[in-house]
Design an enzyme around this catalytic site. Structure first.
Site, PDB file in Angstrom:
ATOM      1  CG  HIS A  37      -7.124   7.619   1.020  1.00 40.69           C
ATOM      2  ND1 HIS A  37      -7.653   6.369   0.804  1.00 40.69           N
ATOM      3  CD2 HIS A  37      -6.744   8.357   0.120  1.00 40.69           C
ATOM      4  CE1 HIS A  37      -7.625   6.041  -0.491  1.00 40.69           C
ATOM      5  NE2 HIS A  37      -7.396   7.384  -1.334  1.00 40.69           N
TER       6      HIS A  37
ATOM      7  CG  HIS B 126      -4.199  -1.761   4.454  1.00 37.05           C
ATOM      8  ND1 HIS B 126      -3.458  -0.290   3.646  1.00 37.05           N
ATOM      9  CD2 HIS B 126      -5.191  -2.492   3.903  1.00 37.05           C
ATOM     10  CE1 HIS B 126      -4.345  -0.990   2.333  1.00 37.05           C
ATOM     11  NE2 HIS B 126      -4.782  -1.552   2.330  1.00 37.05           N
TER      12      HIS B 126
ATOM     13  CB  CYS C 105      -0.563  -0.228   1.435  1.00 36.80           C
ATOM     14  SG  CYS C 105      -1.623   1.384   1.717  1.00 36.80           S
TER      15      CYS C 105
ATOM     16  CG  HIS D  70      -4.333   3.485   4.250  1.00 37.16           C
ATOM     17  ND1 HIS D  70      -3.155   2.653   4.909  1.00 37.16           N
ATOM     18  CD2 HIS D  70      -4.341   4.722   4.883  1.00 37.16           C
ATOM     19  CE1 HIS D  70      -3.128   3.018   6.162  1.00 37.16           C
ATOM     20  NE2 HIS D  70      -3.583   4.263   5.880  1.00 37.16           N
TER      21      HIS D  70
ATOM     22  CB  SER E  71      -6.859   3.834  -7.092  1.00 36.28           C
ATOM     23  OG  SER E  71      -6.480   4.988  -5.968  1.00 36.28           O
TER      24      SER E  71
ATOM     25  CB  CYS F 130       1.116   1.302   4.636  1.00 37.59           C
ATOM     26  SG  CYS F 130      -0.683   0.183   4.561  1.00 37.59           S
TER      27      CYS F 130
ATOM     28  CG  ASN G 173     -14.266   9.118  -5.072  1.00 36.91           C
ATOM     29  OD1 ASN G 173     -14.950   9.927  -4.708  1.00 36.91           O
ATOM     30  ND2 ASN G 173     -12.534   9.681  -5.813  1.00 36.91           N
TER      31      ASN G 173
ATOM     32  CD  GLN H 120      -8.262  12.206  -3.821  1.00 34.77           C
ATOM     33  OE1 GLN H 120      -7.577  12.953  -5.262  1.00 34.77           O
ATOM     34  NE2 GLN H 120      -9.002  11.146  -4.544  1.00 34.77           N
TER      35      GLN H 120
HETATM   36 ZN   LIG Z   1      -2.777   0.888   3.715  1.00 35.71          ZN
END
Ligand SMILES: [Zn+2]
Ligand SMILES: [Zn+2]
Ligand SMILES: [Zn+2]
Length: 349
Positions: A167, A114, A50, A165, A162, A53, A154, A169
């Protein structure tokens, strides 16, 4: 209007100034309640492959620090660049127009683990993300060339994410993008016409009706908007009028973290899957001058319709005519009200 009515009708979205077609008679076939497949929780807290990570090398070559809380960096494959020159194109026609597009694209990792999602993070951990969003928003809007800061997430492969993990934006631009630009016009017109904030008035109407409210905490209200396009679309409204994140007190930031956890948990429990969505905040543009017309809110646009695998498509009449939905916003709100706030992965048995 009788909302139990099964007749097709159109509903007005005053925020976007557009219509949605509601066709409730199409759902008279009984709801199967199928859940498709039941997602299993990932036990992988660290994935060596990843690029988000802690400690891992990203595709661009940079190495992530061994971060223990939130962590942000400029996107290695940014859609916008801070220094792109204004286009010089002789198009020969006033219909062929291009303008400069400068911006910054950042990635914000919510947590080093993760396999977590907002639904499975603690309220305290989400509060740390709210603080990071607020700080990023303040820093970015202080740049004199930034006109808008769009914070979004997203979630899930179905929405094109994509990487699983946790996250989000942050894209900031030297122009106000179309959606917030349309909402700025609508809210400004409403304030000029009535002297009232549109979304303060809308929230009062929803509270008086109660039919589309999912839940409220002290500071935020989660509801399925009157004009929802996506089957389980949700709108998170601050109960106090505020233009943007920096206005919120510590207690309101806690309220936002609580509301985000509860909305995403109810989503996950609906079809017992890690519910995909696009989520983002709409708030006042960053440029000069105050925006008394702007009322902070979050949109959730989840694609799922009937199960963990059956999604809604925006095709045909919706691409050429207007958006259309079958299940009414009132029914969707009812189903989300009935959905548990204890995550199905954490239930015993
Ligand atoms: Zn990750
Ligand atoms: Zn307001
Ligand atoms: Zn909005």
């Amino acid at each position: 209007m009788d909302l139990k009515s099964q007749s097709p009708h159109r509903r007005w979205n005053p925020l976007r100034q557009s219509w949605v077609l509601v066709s409730p008679h199409r759902t008279q076939r009984p709801w199967q309640g199928e859940v498709g497949r039941k997602d299993a929780p990932s036990e992988v807290s660290y994935d060596p492959e990843c690029y988000l990570c802690p400690g891992n090398q990203r595709a661009g070559g940079a190495v992530n620090p061994a971060y223990s809380g939130v962590f942000s960096f400029v996107n290695d494959y940014a859609a916008l660049l801070p220094d792109s020159p204004a286009p010089r194109m002789e198009t020969g026609s006033p219909l062929l127009v291009a303008k400069s597009a400068r911006g910054l694209c950042e990635v914000l990792c919510y947590h080093p683990n993760h396999s977590l999602t907002l639904a499975r993070m603690t309220q305290q951990e989400i509060r740390a993300v709210v603080d990071a969003w607020t700080q990023e928003y303040e820093e970015l809007r202080a740049l004199d060339w930034i006109e808008y800061v769009q914070i979004f997430e997203n979630r899930g492969a179905m929405m094109g994410a994509s990487n699983p993990h946790p996250h989000g934006q942050i894209w900031s631009t030297n122009f106000v993008p179309d959606e917030p630009a349309a909402e700025t016009r609508s809210q400004r017109e409403h304030l000029a016409l009535t002297g009232c904030c549109m979304l303060c008035e809308y929230l009062a109407a929803e509270q008086a009706s109660g039919q589309r409210i999912i839940f409220e905490n002290e500071h935020f209200t989660a509801l399925v908007p009157w004009w929802a396009v996506w089957p389980f679309e949700a709108l998170l409204l601050s109960r106090r009028h505020a233009e943007a994140l920096p206005e919120f007190t510590g207690s309101e930031r806690d309220g936002l973290a609580d509301a985000l956890k509860r909305v995403t948990t109810r989503f996950d429990n609906l079809f017992e899957t890690s519910f995909p969505y696009t989520m983002g905040f709409h708030q006042a543009p960053a440029g000069n001058g105050g925006h008394p017309e702007w009322h902070f809110h979050a949109h959730f646009y989840p694609p799922l319709l009937r199960s963990a695998t059956v999604r809604k498509f925006m095709v045909g009449f919706e691409m050429l005519g207007m958006p259309q939905r079958d299940i009414t916003p009132e029914d969707a709100a009812q189903r989300l009200r009935n959905s548990s706030e204890k995550h199905f992965w954490d239930r015993s048995g």
